[in-house]
Design a protein around this motif. Structure first.
Motif, PDB file in Angstrom:
ATOM      1  N   UNK A  73      -0.355   2.778  71.285  1.00  0.00           N
ATOM      2  CA  UNK A  73       1.231   3.477  70.698  1.00  0.00           C
ATOM      3  C   UNK A  73       1.649   3.063  69.666  1.00  0.00           C
ATOM      4  N   UNK A  74       2.165   4.077  68.456  1.00  0.00           N
ATOM      5  CA  UNK A  74       2.448   3.567  67.937  1.00  0.00           C
ATOM      6  C   UNK A  74       4.168   4.081  67.854  1.00  0.00           C
ATOM      7  N   UNK A  75       5.018   3.331  67.035  1.00  0.00           N
ATOM      8  CA  UNK A  75       6.101   3.195  67.559  1.00  0.00           C
ATOM      9  C   UNK A  75       6.958   2.990  65.707  1.00  0.00           C
ATOM     10  N   UNK A  76       8.074   3.732  66.091  1.00  0.00           N
ATOM     11  CA  UNK A  76       8.376   4.335  64.379  1.00  0.00           C
ATOM     12  C   UNK A  76       9.867   4.040  64.129  1.00  0.00           C
ATOM     13  N   UNK A  77      10.413   3.999  63.493  1.00  0.00           N
ATOM     14  CA  UNK A  77      11.998   3.350  62.906  1.00  0.00           C
ATOM     15  C   UNK A  77      12.366   3.666  61.870  1.00  0.00           C
ATOM     16  N   UNK A  78      13.760   3.244  61.397  1.00  0.00           N
ATOM     17  CA  UNK A  78      13.824   3.273  60.234  1.00  0.00           C
ATOM     18  C   UNK A  78      15.307   2.520  60.335  1.00  0.00           C
ATOM     19  N   UNK A  79      15.395   1.910  59.568  1.00  0.00           N
ATOM     20  CA  UNK A  79      16.721   1.085  58.534  1.00  0.00           C
ATOM     21  C   UNK A  79      17.547   2.492  56.752  1.00  0.00           C
ATOM     22  N   UNK A  80      18.753   2.227  57.327  1.00  0.00           N
ATOM     23  CA  UNK A  80      19.131   2.670  55.982  1.00  0.00           C
ATOM     24  C   UNK A  80      19.624   4.175  56.101  1.00  0.00           C
ATOM     25  N   UNK A  81      19.700   4.708  57.557  1.00  0.00           N
ATOM     26  CA  UNK A  81      19.486   6.501  56.938  1.00  0.00           C
ATOM     27  C   UNK A  81      20.809   5.988  56.171  1.00  0.00           C
ATOM     28  N   UNK A  82      22.139   5.446  57.019  1.00  0.00           N
ATOM     29  CA  UNK A  82      23.810   6.210  56.965  1.00  0.00           C
ATOM     30  C   UNK A  82      24.374   5.257  56.014  1.00  0.00           C
ATOM     31  N   UNK A  83      23.726   4.669  54.757  1.00  0.00           N
ATOM     32  CA  UNK A  83      24.446   3.272  54.286  1.00  0.00           C
ATOM     33  C   UNK A  83      24.725   4.113  53.165  1.00  0.00           C
TER      34      UNK A  83
END
Length: 218
Positions: free
Chosen positions: A31-41
């Protein structure tokens, strides 16, 4: 994105690894989990991460719920113990060129594609991401309820924070090390005072307003 695997159920008290265990019972591994950071910056890059876990890692949780020191410790553990980790960095100019939604979806897809291990199932945070090539599920507040997404959120957040600290050295007037490019009152004060730098995203209303103000003052 598909629905959750037929016959797989998640108990309310299953804990952070409940999704991964339920999928493993169905043979849908890894199982892979994906996420991001900085979308709202409004300044700095967008960072996406994909993580595959094959064993529990102590202390991981939604990156937003951890202190900076705890995130750094968890980051080190993830990088040492995860089966696979990949990171994609999208620059501020590229975010402007593509638009944030397209940049975000593209980054998540690319992070998954860069994994050396091909996942059998993908968990994404909040909204579905089509075109991943494997079955998957969008999990509401996934970084709080699914371990692989939480791990991806930590990797993305720590990677981006480190980039913003480096950018602070290049553009000290904006104090990127403090607000990490997000739209805080301190950041807006610096933006209004100095105008935008190359790391600011021109599509954002507050950045455009600062640009116009800088032009009028010339």
């Amino acid at each position: 994105m598909t629905q959750f695997a037929k016959g797989a159920t998640i108990r309310r008290d299953a804990g952070l690894y409940g999704f991964e265990r339920a999928l493993a019972r169905q043979g849908l591994t890894p199982v892979a989990g994906v996420d991001e950071a900085g979308r709202g910056a409004c300044a700095g890059p967008l960072v996406a991460a994909a993580v595959v876990l094959d064993r529990p890692i102590p202390g991981i949780a939604d990156s937003k719920l951890l202190t900076e020191a705890r995130r750094e410790k968890c980051f080190d553990l993830i990088m040492k113990r995860a089966t696979d980790v990949s990171v994609v960095i999208v620059s501020a100019p590229d975010c402007d060129q593509m638009g944030m939604h397209v940049a975000n979806i593209s980054a998540l897809r690319r992070a998954l594609a860069r994994l050396a291990v091909r996942p059998g199932y993908v968990l994404t945070d909040g909204f579905p991401v089509d075109g991943l090539g494997v079955p998957g599920l969008a999990v509401w507040k996934g970084d709080r309820v699914a371990a692989s997404i939480a791990a991806a959120s930590i990797v993305a957040k720590v990677t981006r924070d480190r980039i913003m600290v480096q950018l602070h050295e290049e553009y000290p007037a904006y104090d990127f090390a403090t607000h990490k490019g997000y739209c805080t009152s301190l950041h807006q004060e610096k933006l209004d005072e100095h105008g935008p730098c190359p790391e600011h995203r021109r599509r954002y209303v507050n950045v455009r307003a600062a640009m116009e103000g800088a032009v009028r003052e010339q």
